[in-house]
Design a protein around this motif. Sequence first.
Motif, PDB file in Angstrom:
ATOM      1  N   PRO A   1       0.702  -1.382  -0.053  1.00  0.00           N
ATOM      2  CA  PRO A   1       0.004  -0.075  -0.043  1.00  0.00           C
ATOM      3  C   PRO A   1       0.856   1.401   0.000  1.00  0.00           C
ATOM      4  CG  PRO A   1      -0.134  -1.172   2.096  1.00  0.00           C
ATOM      5  CD  PRO A   1       0.568  -2.007   1.181  1.00  0.00           C
ATOM      6  N   GLY A   2       0.339   2.192  -0.847  1.00  0.00           N
ATOM      7  CA  GLY A   2       1.280   3.502  -0.875  1.00  0.00           C
ATOM      8  C   GLY A   2       1.050   4.073   0.705  1.00  0.00           C
ATOM      9  N   VAL A   3       2.061   5.178   0.757  1.00  0.00           N
ATOM     10  CA  VAL A   3       1.950   5.984   1.988  1.00  0.00           C
ATOM     11  C   VAL A   3       1.471   7.181   2.033  1.00  0.00           C
ATOM     12  CG1 VAL A   3       3.847   7.030   3.577  1.00  0.00           C
ATOM     13  CG2 VAL A   3       4.362   5.020   2.578  1.00  0.00           C
ATOM     14  N   ASP A   4       0.534   7.438   2.704  1.00  0.00           N
ATOM     15  CA  ASP A   4      -0.087   8.790   2.855  1.00  0.00           C
ATOM     16  C   ASP A   4       0.728   9.702   3.360  1.00  0.00           C
ATOM     17  OD1 ASP A   4      -1.582  11.095   3.431  1.00  0.00           O
ATOM     18  OD2 ASP A   4      -3.416  10.218   4.358  1.00  0.00           O
TER      19      ASP A   4
ATOM     20  N   GLU B   1       1.636  14.384   9.480  1.00  0.00           N
ATOM     21  CA  GLU B   1       0.790  14.951  10.628  1.00  0.00           C
ATOM     22  C   GLU B   1       0.764  13.992  11.669  1.00  0.00           C
ATOM     23  OE1 GLU B   1      -3.080  15.341   9.071  1.00  0.00           O
ATOM     24  OE2 GLU B   1      -2.766  17.399   8.079  1.00  0.00           O
ATOM     25  N   ARG B   2       0.999  12.631  11.647  1.00  0.00           N
ATOM     26  CA  ARG B   2       0.995  11.798  12.895  1.00  0.00           C
ATOM     27  C   ARG B   2       2.325  11.808  13.562  1.00  0.00           C
ATOM     28  NH1 ARG B   2      -0.908   7.405  15.585  1.00  0.00           N
ATOM     29  NH2 ARG B   2       0.625   6.008  15.984  1.00  0.00           N
TER      30      ARG B   2
ATOM     31  N   THR C   1      11.023   9.294  -1.928  1.00  0.00           N
ATOM     32  CA  THR C   1       9.497   9.038  -1.552  1.00  0.00           C
ATOM     33  C   THR C   1       9.444   8.268  -0.306  1.00  0.00           C
ATOM     34  OG1 THR C   1       9.000   7.382  -2.892  1.00  0.00           O
ATOM     35  CG2 THR C   1       8.948   9.435  -4.012  1.00  0.00           C
ATOM     36  N   TYR C   2       8.254   8.521   0.331  1.00  0.00           N
ATOM     37  CA  TYR C   2       7.911   7.446   1.344  1.00  0.00           C
ATOM     38  C   TYR C   2       7.641   6.245   0.800  1.00  0.00           C
ATOM     39  CZ  TYR C   2       7.633  11.500   4.349  1.00  0.00           C
ATOM     40  OH  TYR C   2       7.956  12.809   5.283  1.00  0.00           O
ATOM     41  N   ASP C   3       7.015   6.201  -0.402  1.00  0.00           N
ATOM     42  CA  ASP C   3       6.643   4.884  -0.840  1.00  0.00           C
ATOM     43  C   ASP C   3       8.139   4.015  -1.208  1.00  0.00           C
ATOM     44  OD1 ASP C   3       3.966   5.444  -0.843  1.00  0.00           O
ATOM     45  OD2 ASP C   3       3.666   5.647  -3.048  1.00  0.00           O
ATOM     46  N   ASN C   4       9.093   4.654  -1.643  1.00  0.00           N
ATOM     47  CA  ASN C   4      10.381   3.964  -1.897  1.00  0.00           C
ATOM     48  C   ASN C   4      11.002   3.605  -0.608  1.00  0.00           C
ATOM     49  OD1 ASN C   4      10.644   4.079  -4.634  1.00  0.00           O
ATOM     50  ND2 ASN C   4      11.944   5.905  -4.660  1.00  0.00           N
ATOM     51  N   VAL C   5      10.799   4.506   0.590  1.00  0.00           N
ATOM     52  CA  VAL C   5      11.180   3.833   1.956  1.00  0.00           C
ATOM     53  C   VAL C   5      10.504   2.678   2.344  1.00  0.00           C
ATOM     54  CG1 VAL C   5      11.313   4.780   4.355  1.00  0.00           C
ATOM     55  CG2 VAL C   5      11.923   6.273   2.634  1.00  0.00           C
ATOM     56  N   ARG C   6       9.225   2.781   2.347  1.00  0.00           N
ATOM     57  CA  ARG C   6       8.477   1.615   2.627  1.00  0.00           C
ATOM     58  C   ARG C   6       8.862   0.295   1.742  1.00  0.00           C
ATOM     59  NH1 ARG C   6       2.233   2.020   3.308  1.00  0.00           N
ATOM     60  NH2 ARG C   6       2.917   2.641   5.304  1.00  0.00           N
TER      61      ARG C   6
ATOM     62  N   THR D   1      14.599  11.335   9.925  1.00  0.00           N
ATOM     63  CA  THR D   1      13.353  12.208  10.030  1.00  0.00           C
ATOM     64  C   THR D   1      12.332  11.457  10.874  1.00  0.00           C
ATOM     65  OG1 THR D   1      12.288  12.078   8.099  1.00  0.00           O
ATOM     66  CG2 THR D   1      13.886  13.833   8.085  1.00  0.00           C
ATOM     67  N   LEU D   2      11.490  12.141  11.569  1.00  0.00           N
ATOM     68  CA  LEU D   2      10.227  11.582  12.335  1.00  0.00           C
ATOM     69  C   LEU D   2       9.405  10.819  11.107  1.00  0.00           C
ATOM     70  CD1 LEU D   2       9.471  13.934  14.991  1.00  0.00           C
ATOM     71  CD2 LEU D   2      10.508  11.550  15.459  1.00  0.00           C
ATOM     72  N   PRO D   3       8.910  11.366  10.030  1.00  0.00           N
ATOM     73  CA  PRO D   3       7.747  10.746   9.375  1.00  0.00           C
ATOM     74  C   PRO D   3       8.673   9.712   8.430  1.00  0.00           C
ATOM     75  CG  PRO D   3       7.828  13.075   8.959  1.00  0.00           C
ATOM     76  CD  PRO D   3       9.044  12.908   9.800  1.00  0.00           C
ATOM     77  N   VAL D   4      10.035   9.580   8.228  1.00  0.00           N
ATOM     78  CA  VAL D   4      10.733   8.518   7.618  1.00  0.00           C
ATOM     79  C   VAL D   4      10.826   7.407   8.618  1.00  0.00           C
ATOM     80  CG1 VAL D   4      12.836   7.910   7.017  1.00  0.00           C
ATOM     81  CG2 VAL D   4      11.810   9.565   5.801  1.00  0.00           C
ATOM     82  N   THR D   5      10.981   7.737   9.759  1.00  0.00           N
ATOM     83  CA  THR D   5      11.075   6.742  10.627  1.00  0.00           C
ATOM     84  C   THR D   5       9.693   5.945  10.975  1.00  0.00           C
ATOM     85  OG1 THR D   5      13.176   7.647  11.757  1.00  0.00           O
ATOM     86  CG2 THR D   5      12.071   5.905  13.073  1.00  0.00           C
ATOM     87  N   LEU D   6       8.789   6.833  11.008  1.00  0.00           N
ATOM     88  CA  LEU D   6       7.528   6.558  11.539  1.00  0.00           C
ATOM     89  C   LEU D   6       7.072   5.352  10.176  1.00  0.00           C
ATOM     90  CD1 LEU D   6       4.479   6.475  12.383  1.00  0.00           C
ATOM     91  CD2 LEU D   6       4.057   8.276  10.874  1.00  0.00           C
ATOM     92  N   VAL D   7       7.385   5.678   8.846  1.00  0.00           N
ATOM     93  CA  VAL D   7       7.131   4.493   7.816  1.00  0.00           C
ATOM     94  C   VAL D   7       7.832   3.297   7.886  1.00  0.00           C
ATOM     95  CG1 VAL D   7       7.547   4.222   5.262  1.00  0.00           C
ATOM     96  CG2 VAL D   7       6.501   6.453   5.998  1.00  0.00           C
ATOM     97  N   MET D   8       8.938   3.312   8.459  1.00  0.00           N
ATOM     98  CA  MET D   8       9.931   2.350   8.754  1.00  0.00           C
ATOM     99  C   MET D   8       9.377   1.548   9.940  1.00  0.00           C
ATOM    100  SD  MET D   8      13.732   3.992   7.885  1.00  0.00           S
ATOM    101  CE  MET D   8      14.615   2.488   8.368  1.00  0.00           C
TER     102      MET D   8
END
Length: 309
Positions: A20-23, A29-30, A189-194, A220-227
Amino acid sequence: MSTETLTSAAELRAFLNGLPGVDRVGAEERAARLASRSIKTTAKAAAIDLAISMVDLTTLEGADTAGKVRALCAKAARPDPSDPSVPRVAAVCVYPDMVETAVAAVAGTPVKVASVATAFPSGRAPLAAKLADTEAAVAAGAAEIDMVIDRGAFLAGDLMKVHDEIVATKEACGDAHLKVILETGELATYDNVRRASWLAMRAGADFIKTSTGKVAPAATLPVTLVMLEAVRDYRAATGRRVGVKPAGGIRTTKDAIKYLVLVNETAGPDWLTPDMFRLGASSVLNDLLMQRRKLATGVYSGPDYFTLD
């Protein structure tokens, strides 16, 4: 799907592209909302000690000397010589040629020795050279290997090359744990990180790590969140836990605690241990020590009170 069932590049690509893609807005925001949480008094004291115990104290400079590495190891084993209650850090991380020095310096302590390998930080070398780099570090006594993926191959869509290099490096590690550095600042992109997170985990990574610390932006916090979402979902799918290590740009106690909140609220408390979460941030240790002393004594010690890393 496990690594044993991957039979072709097309199959691997189909699996990763099917994630699934990353919002982007939602992730940012989260992360910002969790970062706004306030941790006080005894909870803050416990968080500081936990963060200290998760630090990978690192020196990765061309000017590194044996003396500098030994001094770093002494600090890793006893971060504040005047206070034996301060936890030890998780590991010291050095170049392969400094592993033997570090291993001797931390002997008799629980501090692990990690080493970067696989043509760090670029990842641009033939596989044979990357494996020789890894094998040399392990032979010298490294308990952990921090490898870096070939971002060029990943971005060009040569996913099987990245996968197979991780598999080969994991094999070369023997009993040493493998941290796979994604260099998220170059993945765009966050999708690439995922996708890179899942690829690394499927290939056998024990940890996934954001950055080398040599490329901006680093952690960064958002990248770490995705991971963290990726390791959570990976355990749900396979039963295997994989650790996470943000590295670079984490400089203050406030920063470190934000990451701990992120871990607890995303992956869960099972990841709130040095075995499952690390902070690749040597510069944060002194601030953690200063804040710890302030909580204990009410007096703020300046940065000159603690050794420089």
